[in-house]
Every structure is written in structure tokens, then in C-alpha cells.
Write a protein that holds these residues in place. Structure first.
Motif, PDB file in Angstrom:
ATOM      1  N   TRP A  73      11.495  81.290 116.324  1.00 39.88           N
ATOM      2  CA  TRP A  73      10.341  82.143 116.580  1.00 39.88           C
ATOM      3  C   TRP A  73      10.792  83.601 116.668  1.00 39.88           C
ATOM      4  O   TRP A  73      11.904  83.882 117.121  1.00 39.88           O
ATOM      5  CB  TRP A  73       9.647  81.770 117.892  1.00 39.88           C
ATOM      6  CG  TRP A  73       8.807  80.535 117.775  1.00 39.88           C
ATOM      7  CD1 TRP A  73       9.211  79.247 117.994  1.00 39.88           C
ATOM      8  CD2 TRP A  73       7.429  80.484 117.394  1.00 39.88           C
ATOM      9  NE1 TRP A  73       8.161  78.388 117.768  1.00 39.88           N
ATOM     10  CE2 TRP A  73       7.060  79.113 117.405  1.00 39.88           C
ATOM     11  CE3 TRP A  73       6.478  81.438 117.051  1.00 39.88           C
ATOM     12  CZ2 TRP A  73       5.768  78.702 117.078  1.00 39.88           C
ATOM     13  CZ3 TRP A  73       5.197  81.018 116.733  1.00 39.88           C
ATOM     14  CH2 TRP A  73       4.854  79.667 116.748  1.00 39.88           C
ATOM     15  N   GLY A 117       8.191  80.888 113.203  1.00 39.49           N
ATOM     16  CA  GLY A 117       6.912  81.342 113.715  1.00 39.49           C
ATOM     17  C   GLY A 117       6.980  82.804 114.110  1.00 39.49           C
ATOM     18  O   GLY A 117       8.065  83.355 114.364  1.00 39.49           O
ATOM     19  N   PRO A 194       3.424  79.645 111.343  1.00 38.17           N
ATOM     20  CA  PRO A 194       2.522  79.828 112.489  1.00 38.17           C
ATOM     21  C   PRO A 194       2.575  81.286 112.964  1.00 38.17           C
ATOM     22  O   PRO A 194       3.650  81.804 113.289  1.00 38.17           O
ATOM     23  CB  PRO A 194       3.084  78.878 113.549  1.00 38.17           C
ATOM     24  CG  PRO A 194       4.511  78.662 113.166  1.00 38.17           C
ATOM     25  CD  PRO A 194       4.589  78.810 111.673  1.00 38.17           C
ATOM     26  N   GLY A 262       2.069  75.846 117.577  1.00 33.35           N
ATOM     27  CA  GLY A 262       2.567  75.927 116.215  1.00 33.35           C
ATOM     28  C   GLY A 262       1.453  76.086 115.198  1.00 33.35           C
ATOM     29  O   GLY A 262       0.649  76.996 115.262  1.00 33.35           O
TER      30      GLY A 262
END
Length: 355
Positions: A73, A117, A194, A262
Motif C-alpha cells: 500500500w 493499493g 484499490p 481492498g
């Protein structure tokens, strides 16, 4: 899980890093910061002592991102956060856009390569200045309040919703952040990533290096305590203009919920994140709070309007509350008191904030 947090040595980034590690005990948080902001070296030392892995780099430069370890992320908390940036004579328009748009683009490219993400910490200043200034406001005690009979699209009794107009002008700052939102959402759709956008209200807390154009709550309380000159700028010079405040620690439960979600297609990708009406305050009300805490101090009136100022902007975070079960825990009074106590212990903090 490994998380890249840009702007880690800023006020918001440093708090998010520490609280995020408490929520995600098994995750590694890697920080990136260009260390150009006043106070960033103080936060870097604290984060290093706490065991965080921190890289010195600038998101405007793709080469500074090449050596970073792949992450699951990216949380983009790096920005020039002043609504006056690009027009105040301190930061050029191109420099602002490089920080707040090109930097985000470089991070999105990184997310694409890593298949990671992406969470953008956005701003409430993506909402149209013209539409905000057109809100019919009533004078109520020491604050402005919207006329409840106005029937404005995107305005509820709880504040401005995500459907409120984003038609320019927004300020160069707001436009760069809105363009970043669009890019992030397009990257998410094009590459199956995401992506979440959190439009944050006024951030406030004890360790913020506040100035008159950013970090207003910290600046106002510290300047009041130090008996520095303060002004109510624009409008009727009464300090009735209203905003809401949010402690950065309250961001973390939402960030964790988004990372856990997500690619869940049923959840909103763009949400307001603010303290709402419960944490809203006018400058006059903040001054009254300071007077109770520190004693009287004169605040002068300056009727000269300032670019991009609005009389009332409170975020309705109902979408985040209903869809992510998120709500802030820090009250307005708790935030004010935290800053005041920190100002008592660190009277030099205001000087450290100055350019």
C-alpha cells in the motif's frame, strides 16, 4: 504487509505512522520525506528512535523512488498544504503543482509497478470557492451558520457532502488536489488497483507546526498564549468564519478499514473525513476559549479580503460513518487542550514553525 507513507516527517504523517503501527502490529511502515518543512528534522529523529525505517527523498523526482522496497500500500500524505501556495510569493505555481500533482502521479506509477493499493489524503479545499461563498449565511452569536431554508445541493444540516460542487475556481492548491483525485481514480480503474480518496478537513493537534495559512488551530492557540498579534481577516472582521477540525490519529481507523476492504466494489472510493459540526468552531469562539485558558488578549479586525477564504466550511462525514463505521474520537475541546498544554511545555514551538 508493507506500507509506504510519504510525508512521514510532517505533522500528519508522523502521527499516522505511530498510530498505524499500533493498529497493524505485523505491518512494516516505510517512510519517505524530503525534509523541507520546518520541524521535519525533529519528527525524523523521533521516528528513528521509535524504530521506523525512513528514506530521505522527494516524490517529485522519480529517481528518488527507485530504491524503495516494493510495498502493498502507498499512503500519500506528502503535500504543500497551504491554500495560498502558488500565489503568496513564497511558492511558485509550478512548484506547487510539482509537489501536489506531479508527485502524486509519480506515486501512482509506483503503485502500478508494485500492483499496490493507493490512499490519497486529500482536502476539503477541492470544493468550489464560488459555491461556498454563495452559501447564504446567517450571523448567530459568534459564528456564521448556513440558512437552513437555502436548499443548496450538497449541503445538509451536518455540513458539506461529497456531492457539493467542485467547479473551479478552487485555488491552485485545491485544483492540484482535485486533479490528483481524478488521476488516482483513473489509475485504479485502468490497472485494477484499490484506490481511496479521503477529503480531510482542518487537521489539528499538539505537535503541529502551525502558521497563519496552515495549521490555523495550532497557530492561533500558540500565538494567543504568546500574546502575539492576531487578526480577524476579511468578512466583517468579527472572526465568525467557521471550520471543523480533526486529529490525525482519528484518520488511522479509516485507513485500516480501507486497506482491509481492498477492491470491495460496494464501498465508496471518495469520502469526506472531518470532525463535522461537533468539532466546528469560529475564530471568535477559538479566541473565547483561549481567553478562558490564558486570559484576555486583543484580536484586531482587518477587513481586507484574502484570496480563497470562505466564511463557512464544515464537512459532513456521514458517508464514511455509515459505510466504514468510522467516526472521530477527539473532541474539539480535547484538541484545543492538547495544543495548549503542548504550547505551555514548548513555548519555542511557534518560532520553529516560521519560515
Amino acid at each position: 504487509m508493507r506500507i509506504l507513507l510519504t510525508g512521514m516527517c510532517g505533522f500528519v504523517g508522523s502521527i499516522v505512522a505511530r498510530v498505524l503501527r499500533e493498529w497493524l502490529t505485523g505491518a512494516e511502515v516505510v517512510g519517505l520525506d524530503n525534509l523541507v518543512r520546518p520541524g521535519s528534522e525533529i519528527n525524523r529523529q523521533r521516528l528513528r528512535e521509535a524504530g521506523f525505517r525512513l528514506r530521505h527523498g522527494d516524490i517529485r523526482l522519480p529517481s528518488d523512488l527507485e530504491g524503495l522496497p516494493p510495498c502493498d500500500w502507498i499512503i500519500d500524505a506528502a503535500a504543500n498544504p497551504s491554500v495560498l501556495a502558488g500565489v503568496d510569493g513564497k511558492t511558485g505555481a509550478r512548484q506547487l503543482l510539482e509537489h501536489n500533482l506531479v508527485g502524486t502521479l509519480n506515486l501512482l506509477e509506483l503503485a502500478r509497478r508494485w500492483n499496490a493499493g493507493f490512499i490519497l489524503l486529500g482536502t476539503s479545499r477541492v470544493y468550489s470557492i464560488a459555491a461556498l461563498c454563495a452559501l447564504p449565511l446567517l450571523e448567530q452569536s459568534n459564528r456564521f451558520v448556513p440558512d437552513p431554508t437555502a436548499g443548496v445541493d450538497g449541503l445538509t444540516p451536518a455540513g458539506i457532502t461529497e456531492t457539493f460542487s467542485t467547479t473551479p475556481p478552487l485555488s491552485l492548491y485545491g485544483s492540484a488536489k482535485l486533479a490528483s483525485e481524478v488521476l488516482a481514480l483513473e489509475y485504479g480503474a485502468a490497472f485494477g488497483l484499490p484506490v481511496f480518496i479521503n477529503r480531510c478537513g482542518v487537521m489539528a493537534g499538539a505537535e503541529q507546526f502551525g502558521k497563519a495559512d496552515q495549521g490555523i488551530v495550532s497557530f492561533w492557540i500558540r500565538a494567543y498564549a504568546a500574546r502575539r498579534p492576531l487578526r480577524y481577516i476579511g468578512f466583517d472582521g468579527s472572526g465568525r468564519q467557521v471550520r471543523d477540525c480533526l486529529h490525525p490519529a482519528d484518520l488511522v481507523p479509516l485507513l485500516v478499514a480501507q486497506m482491509n476492504a481492498g477492491q470491495d466494489a460496494g464501498l465508496p472510493r471518495v469520502v469526506n473525513v472531518g470532525g463535522g459540526m461537533e468539532s466546528s468552531f469560529s475564530l471568535a469562539e477559538l479566541s473565547a476559549w483561549c481567553a478562558d485558558r490564558f486570559g484576555p488578549h486583543e484580536v484586531t479586525a482587518d477587513l481586507t479580503p484574502r484570496p480563497f477564504d470562505v466564511g463557512w466550511l464544515v464537512l459532513d462525514a456521514g458517508l464514511a460513518r455509515t459505510r466504514y463505521d468510522w467516526r472521530p474520537t477527539y473532541t474539539r475541546e480535547a484538541i484545543f487542550a492538547e495544543i495548549a498544554e503542548h504550547a505551555r511545555q514548548h513555548p519555542e514551538w511557534l518560532r520553529l514553525s516560521e519560515d
